[in-house]
Design an enzyme around this catalytic site. Structure first.
Site, PDB file in Angstrom:
ATOM      1  N   HIS A   1      -3.978   3.328  -3.205  1.00 57.71           N
ATOM      2  CA  HIS A   1      -4.106   2.903  -1.919  1.00 57.71           C
ATOM      3  C   HIS A   1      -3.278   1.459  -1.583  1.00 57.71           C
ATOM      4  O   HIS A   1      -2.533   1.409  -0.911  1.00 57.71           O
ATOM      5  CB  HIS A   1      -5.660   2.628  -1.655  1.00 57.71           C
ATOM      6  CG  HIS A   1      -6.016   1.756  -0.609  1.00 57.71           C
ATOM      7  ND1 HIS A   1      -5.890   2.135   0.908  1.00 57.71           N
ATOM      8  CD2 HIS A   1      -6.303   0.324  -0.813  1.00 57.71           C
ATOM      9  CE1 HIS A   1      -6.124   0.907   1.636  1.00 57.71           C
ATOM     10  NE2 HIS A   1      -6.196  -0.112   0.691  1.00 57.71           N
TER      11      HIS A   1
ATOM     12  N   HIS B   1     -28.901 -15.092  25.064  1.00 60.37           N
ATOM     13  CA  HIS B   1     -27.885 -14.862  26.099  1.00 60.37           C
ATOM     14  C   HIS B   1     -27.080 -16.339  26.493  1.00 60.37           C
ATOM     15  O   HIS B   1     -26.263 -16.457  27.269  1.00 60.37           O
ATOM     16  CB  HIS B   1     -28.815 -14.480  27.641  1.00 60.37           C
ATOM     17  CG  HIS B   1     -28.846 -12.913  27.285  1.00 60.37           C
ATOM     18  ND1 HIS B   1     -29.482 -12.293  26.322  1.00 60.37           N
ATOM     19  CD2 HIS B   1     -28.499 -11.840  28.227  1.00 60.37           C
ATOM     20  CE1 HIS B   1     -29.629 -10.904  26.270  1.00 60.37           C
ATOM     21  NE2 HIS B   1     -28.837 -10.779  27.659  1.00 60.37           N
TER      22      HIS B   1
ATOM     23  N   HIS C   1       0.716  -1.245  -0.098  1.00 61.31           N
ATOM     24  CA  HIS C   1      -0.022   0.095   0.084  1.00 61.31           C
ATOM     25  C   HIS C   1       0.935   1.225   0.077  1.00 61.31           C
ATOM     26  O   HIS C   1       1.246   1.659   1.066  1.00 61.31           O
ATOM     27  CB  HIS C   1      -1.014   0.083   1.321  1.00 61.31           C
ATOM     28  CG  HIS C   1      -1.796  -1.215   1.442  1.00 61.31           C
ATOM     29  ND1 HIS C   1      -1.334  -2.638   1.537  1.00 61.31           N
ATOM     30  CD2 HIS C   1      -2.990  -1.203   1.230  1.00 61.31           C
ATOM     31  CE1 HIS C   1      -2.271  -3.296   1.641  1.00 61.31           C
ATOM     32  NE2 HIS C   1      -3.506  -2.841   1.390  1.00 61.31           N
TER      33      HIS C   1
ATOM     34  N   ASP D   1      -9.287   7.133   7.494  1.00 64.05           N
ATOM     35  CA  ASP D   1     -10.597   6.986   7.462  1.00 64.05           C
ATOM     36  C   ASP D   1     -11.294   5.487   7.623  1.00 64.05           C
ATOM     37  O   ASP D   1     -12.372   5.596   8.702  1.00 64.05           O
ATOM     38  CB  ASP D   1     -10.970   7.041   5.821  1.00 64.05           C
ATOM     39  CG  ASP D   1     -10.686   8.520   5.373  1.00 64.05           C
ATOM     40  OD1 ASP D   1     -10.963   9.366   6.050  1.00 64.05           O
ATOM     41  OD2 ASP D   1     -10.083   8.451   4.361  1.00 64.05           O
TER      42      ASP D   1
ATOM     43  N   GLU E   1     -17.727  -4.169  24.597  1.00 61.52           N
ATOM     44  CA  GLU E   1     -17.063  -5.466  24.940  1.00 61.52           C
ATOM     45  C   GLU E   1     -15.671  -5.358  24.148  1.00 61.52           C
ATOM     46  O   GLU E   1     -14.734  -5.721  24.311  1.00 61.52           O
ATOM     47  CB  GLU E   1     -17.659  -6.553  24.548  1.00 61.52           C
ATOM     48  CG  GLU E   1     -19.014  -6.824  25.590  1.00 61.52           C
ATOM     49  CD  GLU E   1     -20.168  -5.860  25.265  1.00 61.52           C
ATOM     50  OE1 GLU E   1     -20.230  -5.416  24.072  1.00 61.52           O
ATOM     51  OE2 GLU E   1     -21.302  -5.841  25.779  1.00 61.52           O
TER      52      GLU E   1
HETATM   53  C1  LIG Z   1     -11.526  -4.531   9.733  1.00 60.48           C
HETATM   54  C2  LIG Z   1     -11.041  -4.363   8.435  1.00 60.48           C
HETATM   55  N1  LIG Z   1     -12.066  -4.227   7.378  1.00 60.48           N
HETATM   56  C3  LIG Z   1     -11.544  -4.363   6.032  1.00 60.48           C
HETATM   57  C4  LIG Z   1     -10.042  -4.129   5.930  1.00 60.48           C
HETATM   58  C5  LIG Z   1      -9.597  -4.226   4.405  1.00 60.48           C
HETATM   59  N2  LIG Z   1      -9.019  -2.732   3.992  1.00 60.48           N
HETATM   60  C6  LIG Z   1      -7.898  -2.343   4.253  1.00 60.48           C
HETATM   61  S1  LIG Z   1      -7.704  -0.596   4.003  1.00 60.48           S
HETATM   62  C7  LIG Z   1      -9.233  -0.525   3.830  1.00 60.48           C
HETATM   63  C8  LIG Z   1      -9.888   0.923   3.595  1.00 60.48           C
HETATM   64  C9  LIG Z   1      -9.007   1.937   3.155  1.00 60.48           C
HETATM   65  O1  LIG Z   1      -9.488   3.266   3.515  1.00 60.48           O
HETATM   66  P1  LIG Z   1      -8.648   4.085   4.391  1.00 60.48           P
HETATM   67  O2  LIG Z   1      -8.788   3.629   5.577  1.00 60.48           O
HETATM   68  O3  LIG Z   1      -9.058   5.374   4.132  1.00 60.48           O
HETATM   69  O4  LIG Z   1      -7.143   3.962   4.138  1.00 60.48           O
HETATM   70  P2  LIG Z   1      -6.356   4.617   2.913  1.00 60.48           P
HETATM   71  O5  LIG Z   1      -6.911   4.394   1.705  1.00 60.48           O
HETATM   72  O6  LIG Z   1      -6.301   6.051   3.357  1.00 60.48           O
HETATM   73  O7  LIG Z   1      -4.827   4.181   3.152  1.00 60.48           O
HETATM   74  C10 LIG Z   1     -10.047  -1.671   4.016  1.00 60.48           C
HETATM   75  C11 LIG Z   1     -11.444  -1.725   3.759  1.00 60.48           C
HETATM   76  C12 LIG Z   1      -9.260  -4.085   6.975  1.00 60.48           C
HETATM   77  N3  LIG Z   1      -7.845  -4.147   6.997  1.00 60.48           N
HETATM   78  N4  LIG Z   1      -9.784  -4.076   8.445  1.00 60.48           N
END
Ligand SMILES: Cc1ncc(C[n+]2csc(CCOP(=O)(O)OP(=O)(O)O)c2C)c(N)n1
Length: 656
Positions: free
Chosen positions: A256, A467, A25, A152, A405
């Site tokens: 990304h 539960h 990334h 984000d 939790e």
């Molecule tokens: C709990 C979880 N769900 C999904 C992902 C897969 N995933 C990795 S990065 C990302 C989102 C990327 O957006 P952002 O957080 O804004 O990162 P940026 O694009 O700015 O690097 C996702 C959905 C993950 N790592 N963790």
């Protein structure tokens, strides 16, 4: 050395490493390079020559997918293990530059991140730990910050809300979150799925929060300077461009999570004015980075002097930070509990037995910090003497986590990772589903976090199937490195507590009953019998033709079944299995001896069968749950679902 050159070196290393690995990334490291460069060169307190220095600031890259950012920073600031060679081997087997940062795998990585949101929630635990340790040992030796870089995705995940609400409530003013506010996620613009005003959200949770230009080093430095003096946790929304510098992919989701490609990298080099070849590290920029990495050395030295001045408390502080609980104190406390139980056996629920054990453990082990997700009275995790941690006073040893939790479990990981604390907490077993991702990370990282999970079966009765856990024991047992305890009485509960506390590199889940259980172990055993994971708790003098294996509340039912079989002339033995994992870790011969060779093997657990075949075999009989439970008084439920001594004895007789 200009800020720009230093930040561009981070960008170049990130894009080159991702390109070489053909995966990774580049967007986040390139976008957040300015923020990270200001933080690491001007604010972060750390000493690369001692990644474990107790009073270092903690830095958590919550957006773990941007791992090349932290690897580049560790290399540039001078962490010995992080070489350029390692960066060239990004994401390869055996390298310390794994796809996502892994605690214990790479010096300088404070926690494993990748599952979005959890890094932030773990950092909340680190910040709580800092406050508590400062309250106990003084701010001459404990006075550091916890910084988080969050994306984000981190802030969209539900756990972020649990984390920021708890942090805001506790006024964790040494927690500083740098939000990489780039408006892009994988699917494209954030506007596809979110329109939250994050600054307002954080403010509503009791944080100080404001926006800055995340590419303006002066603005970043000014914001971080202001954050140092805050009386609330701080969130700085840093407006950045993902993939900053890439000619066509900057500001787009295409930067990304995949290599930029040769042409785009060439264009980025031109745009950034970066004339160097791939992985080329200009010596003058490296030496500027190394100088900033050396900033912490004298600070560390001064701290060492203050530590020496702690006098008597110094050894205690160091012991706690090493994660070594006092062996003598634990041994004495467990002995005390077992002596009391032998002298006057107790017919109590194992959750009550937990509190009984804690009454001896808490005064003996100052490292333990308990809590509950708003079920304190039901989980029995708070002893009479325990004071709650409050925003005004962190010296307490009990945390009201609220109904959070997942946030609780992640914060516990953070406390354990910070050091000095052995966290434990309570909720209902059925809600371990809510905390499971953090329990999984604890197991992956190898940290000691103790989860007390009460109301562990249909035995909770009238609250009904919402539960009543049925699949949860199996689901927890499926997590590698997690010990799942299900003690059958007050004595086993004490022994399981001892095992949980002694396992320095392992989390555990302890399933405890709501309903009363007879005390089956009335003799004082010097040894911890549960340490083997399974043992014969009742049996005939000679060979048995039936072996009944059971856990927790079903052990006493199994003992009754064995009595019924004896009345019919059938010799049956009962094996209590308080911990599958410890049992499966025994040598083959020990395991074989405990399993034995009775003709009929029966497993009894008020839960699903999954996992039991490893003990009773595919042809073994299982008496347990085959569906969700129901709402009724628990004794009726046991009858209704056929988990009774009669049913066990009948099944055995039929098979013989
Ligand atoms: C709990 C979880 N769900 C999904 C992902 C897969 N995933 C990795 S990065 C990302 C989102 C990327 O957006 P952002 O957080 O804004 O990162 P940026 O694009 O700015 O690097 C996702 C959905 C993950 N790592 N963790």
């Amino acid at each position: 050395m200009s800020h720009e050159r230093m930040a561009n070196l981070v960008r170049a290393l990130a894009m080159d490493a991702v390109e070489q690995a053909k995966s990774g990334h580049p967007g986040l490291p390139m976008g957040a390079a300015d923020v990270a460069t200001v933080l690491f060169t001007q604010f972060l307190k750390f000493d690369p020559s001692d990644p474990h220095w107790a009073d270092r600031d903690r830095f958590v890259l919550s957006a773990g997918h941007g791992s090349m950012l932290i690897y580049a920073l560790l290399y540039l600031t001078g962490y010995e293990a992080m070489t350029l060679e390692q960066i060239k081997r990004f994401r390869q087997l055996g390298s310390i530059t794994a796809g996502h940062p892994e605690y214990g795998h790479t010096p300088g990585i404070e926690t494993t991140t990748g599952p979005l949101g959890q890094g932030l929630a773990t950092a909340v635990g680190m910040a709580i730990a800092e406050k508590h340790m400062a309250a106990v040992f003084g701010d001459a030796v404990v006075d550091h910050k916890t910084y988080v870089l969050a994306s984000d995705g981190d802030l969209m995940e539900g756990i972020s809300h649990e984390a920021i609400a708890l942090a805001g409530h506790l006024k964790l003013n040494k927690l500083i979150v740098l939000f990489d506010d780039n408006g892009i996620s994988i699917d494209g613009a954030l506007s596809l799925s979110d329109s939250t005003d994050q600054v307002k959200r954080f403010e509503a949770c009791g944080w100080a929060s404001w926006r800055i230009d995340g590419h303006d080093p002066q603005a970043i430095a000014a914001a971080l300077a202001k954050a140092q003096k805050s009386d609330k946790p701080v969130m700085i929304a840093c407006k950045t461009t993902i993939g900053y510098g890439a000619p066509t992919k900057a500001g787009k989701s295409s930067s990304h999570g995949s290599p930029l490609g040769a042409d785009e990298i060439k264009g980025a080099r031109e745009k950034l004015g970066w004339t160097h070849t791939p992985f080329e590290v200009p010596p003058d920029i490296l030496s500027a980075w190394r100088e900033s990495g050396a900033r912490g050395k004298p600070v560390h030295g001064a701290w060492t002097k203050r530590l020496a001045a702690l006098g008597d408390k110094r050894a205690e502080f160091e012991r706690r930070m090493r994660g070594e609980i006092s062996d003598a104190a634990l041994t004495k406390a467990v002995r005390e509990i077992k002596e009391k139980l032998a002298a006057s056996p107790k017919e109590i629920a194992t959750r009550t037995a937990c509190e009984f054990a804690l009454e001896s453990l808490i005064p003996a082990l100052p490292d333990m910090i308990g809590g509950s997700a708003d079920l304190t009275g039901s989980n029995n995790t708070r002893t009479k003497s325990m004071q709650a941690i409050t925003p005004a006073d962190f010296s307490g040893r009990f945390i009201h986590y609220g109904i959070r939790e997942f946030g609780m479990a992640a914060a516990m990981n953070g406390m354990a990772l910070h050091g000095g604390i052995v966290p434990y907490s309570g909720t209902f077993l059925v809600f371990s589903d809510y905390s499971r991702p953090a329990i999984r990370l604890a197991a992956l990282m190898g940290v000691r976090a103790i989860h007390i999970l009460t109301h562990d079966s249909i035995g909770l009765g009238e609250d009904g199937p919402t539960h009543q856990p049925v699949e949860h024991l199996a689901a927890l047992r499926a997590i590698p490195n997690l010990m799942v305890f299900r003690p059958c009485d007050a004595v086993e509960t004490a022994e399981c507590w001892e095992l949980a506390l002694r396992a320095k590199d392992r989390p555990c889940a302890m399933a405890l009953t709501r309903q009363n259980l007879p005390q089956l172990r009335n003799r004082l055993d010097e040894d911890n019998i549960c340490a083997q994971g399974a043992y014969e708790i009742a049996g005939p003098d000679g060979p048995a033709s039936v072996s009944i294996f059971a856990t927790g509340s079903e052990v006493s039912i199994a003992v009754d079944a064995a009595k019924k079989l004896a009345e019919k002339g059938v010799a049956a033995r009962v094996v209590s299995v308080p911990c599958f994992e410890l049992f499966f870790e025994q040598p083959d011969d020990v395991r074989a001896a405990i399993i034995g060779n009775a003709r009929v093997k029966i497993g009894v657990e008020a839960a699903v069968r999954m996992g039991w075949d490893a003990i009773i075999g595919a042809d073994g009989i299982f008496v347990g749950m085959h569906s969700f439970g129901a709402s009724a008084p628990y004794k009726e439920l046991y009858k209704h679902f056929g988990i009774t001594a009669e049913a066990i004895a009948d099944a055995a007789l039929k098979k013989l």
